[in-house]
Each structure stands twice: as structure tokens, then as C-alpha cells.
Design a protein around this motif. Structure first.
Motif, short mmCIF file in Angstrom:
data_model
loop_
_atom_site.label_atom_id
_atom_site.label_comp_id
_atom_site.label_asym_id
_atom_site.label_seq_id
_atom_site.Cartn_x
_atom_site.Cartn_y
_atom_site.Cartn_z
N ARG A 22 0.76 -1.24 0.01
CA ARG A 22 0.13 -0.38 -0.03
C ARG A 22 1.21 1.28 -0.16
O ARG A 22 0.32 1.77 -0.44
CB ARG A 22 -1.15 0.01 0.92
CG ARG A 22 -1.92 -1.00 0.91
CD ARG A 22 -3.29 -0.96 2.57
NE ARG A 22 -2.60 -1.13 3.24
CZ ARG A 22 -2.44 -2.76 3.95
NH1 ARG A 22 -2.85 -3.44 3.68
NH2 ARG A 22 -1.83 -2.90 5.14
N ASP A 23 2.29 0.87 0.81
CA ASP A 23 2.75 2.46 0.81
C ASP A 23 4.20 1.84 1.37
O ASP A 23 4.54 2.23 2.21
CB ASP A 23 2.54 2.88 1.71
CG ASP A 23 2.98 4.73 2.45
OD1 ASP A 23 3.72 5.05 1.34
OD2 ASP A 23 3.29 6.02 3.16
N GLY A 26 6.29 4.39 3.50
CA GLY A 26 5.82 4.62 4.80
C GLY A 26 7.04 3.95 5.99
O GLY A 26 7.09 3.19 5.68
N THR A 83 7.60 -4.50 -4.69
CA THR A 83 7.12 -3.83 -3.35
C THR A 83 9.06 -3.94 -2.55
O THR A 83 8.92 -3.24 -1.42
CB THR A 83 6.33 -4.26 -2.23
OG1 THR A 83 5.11 -4.60 -3.84
CG2 THR A 83 6.04 -4.45 -0.75
N THR A 90 13.19 3.37 -1.08
CA THR A 90 13.20 4.63 -0.37
C THR A 90 13.59 4.42 0.93
O THR A 90 13.76 5.90 1.40
CB THR A 90 11.30 4.70 -0.29
OG1 THR A 90 11.43 3.66 0.43
CG2 THR A 90 10.80 4.54 -1.41
#
Length: 159
Positions: A22-23, A26, A83, A90
Motif C-alpha cells: 500500500r505504501d 511508509g 514492493t 525509499t
């Protein structure tokens, strides 16, 4: 590490990747299997390394140009594991514990592609790998490669 610990860590990594879909940028979830986010990221990077080196081994066993083979293997690994790749991309810069592994990956790419030689200084191999990986991340056309990637191939061929 016992088999129980191994499976606990494997399941925790799988769970992190499912939640991160999803993120990916995050916050990293906490897990009892790891002492903190740095250890979790080290385990995720190890998983990435296994996948990438496997793809590199297969790609380099063909008659394909080494730069093309390494480029295709890296792109395929990133595409097959979006993913995992996104989480590492990130979060890695925020955790200095990952720097040695990230730098080793860059050296592997440079050496496997024939853009550097093992006898060269480690810092130079890392710089070449950093530039090559940047090209891989930004290449517009995976089939033809970017103009800069094509230039690197010509430079390597002429040396």
C-alpha cells in the motif's frame, strides 16, 4: 539461528512486504523477529541480493553483451519484486547500517557488467556501480537502453 527462528523471520519479512504494498515509503512495521528497522532492512536487502545475484548468474551465462545482460537482470528483478525494491529504495538512505551492503551491490553490478575490474580501487568500482545503477533506474526504454547507457557500452567496447 534455529529453524523456528528462520521461519519466524521469513514470515515477518513476507508480512512486511504485504503491508508495504500500500505504501512502500511508509513507516516500517515493528516485528518481534527483528531488533529494529535497520535489522529488518538488512534482512530485506539480503533477500533482494539473493534474487538479484541469481538473475545475474542466469543472465551472464548467455551470449548477451554483459552490460545488456546485467541491465536486463536488474530490471527483471526490480519488476518481479516491486514492493521489495521500493521499500529498499525509499528506506536504505536513512539507515547507515545498510550502506556496506548497498555499496557491495553497486560494485557487483559494475564488475558483472564489465564496467570495472577487480584490481581497481574499491571506491572507484563503487562510483562506477553507482552511476550504472542510476542509469538502470532512469532508463527510458528497457529494450534499447538510454543514450547514456549506450555510450557506456561503446566506451567499454573501445577500451
Amino acid at each position: 539461528m534455529s529453524w523456528t527462528d528462520y521461519y519466524k523471520r521469513r514470515d515477518a519479512l513476507d508480512s512486511v512486504l504485504v503491508r508495504a504494498q500500500r505504501d512502500p515509503a511508509g513507516p516500517l512495521p515493528r516485528s518481534d523477529a527483528f531488533s529494529g528497522p535497520a535489522e529488518l532492512l538488512l534482512a530485506l536487502h539480503y533477500r533482494w541480493t539473493l534474487k538479484l545475484t541469481g538473475a545475474l548468474g542466469v543472465a551472464l551465462s548467455s551470449d548477451q553483451d554483459p552490460v545488456d545482460a546485467v541491465s536486463a537482470a536488474w530490471r527483471r528483478t526490480a519488476t518481479d519484486n516491486p514492493t521489495l525494491h521500493a521499500v529498499l529504495s525509499t528506506h536504505a538512505a536513512r539507515y547507515p547500517e545498510l550502506r556496506p551492503m548497498v555499496d557491495a551491490e553497486k560494485r557487483t553490478l559494475a564488475l558483472a557488467a564489465g564496467l570495472a575490474e577487480p584490481h581497481e580501487p574499491v571506491d572507484e568500482i563503487t562510483r562506477v556501480g553507482t552511476a550504472f545503477e542510476a542509469l538502470l533506474r532512469t532508463a527510458a526504454s528497457p529494450a534499447a537502453g538510454s543514450p547514456v547507457e549506450q555510450l557506456i557500452r561503446r566506451l567499454v567496447a573501445s577500451s
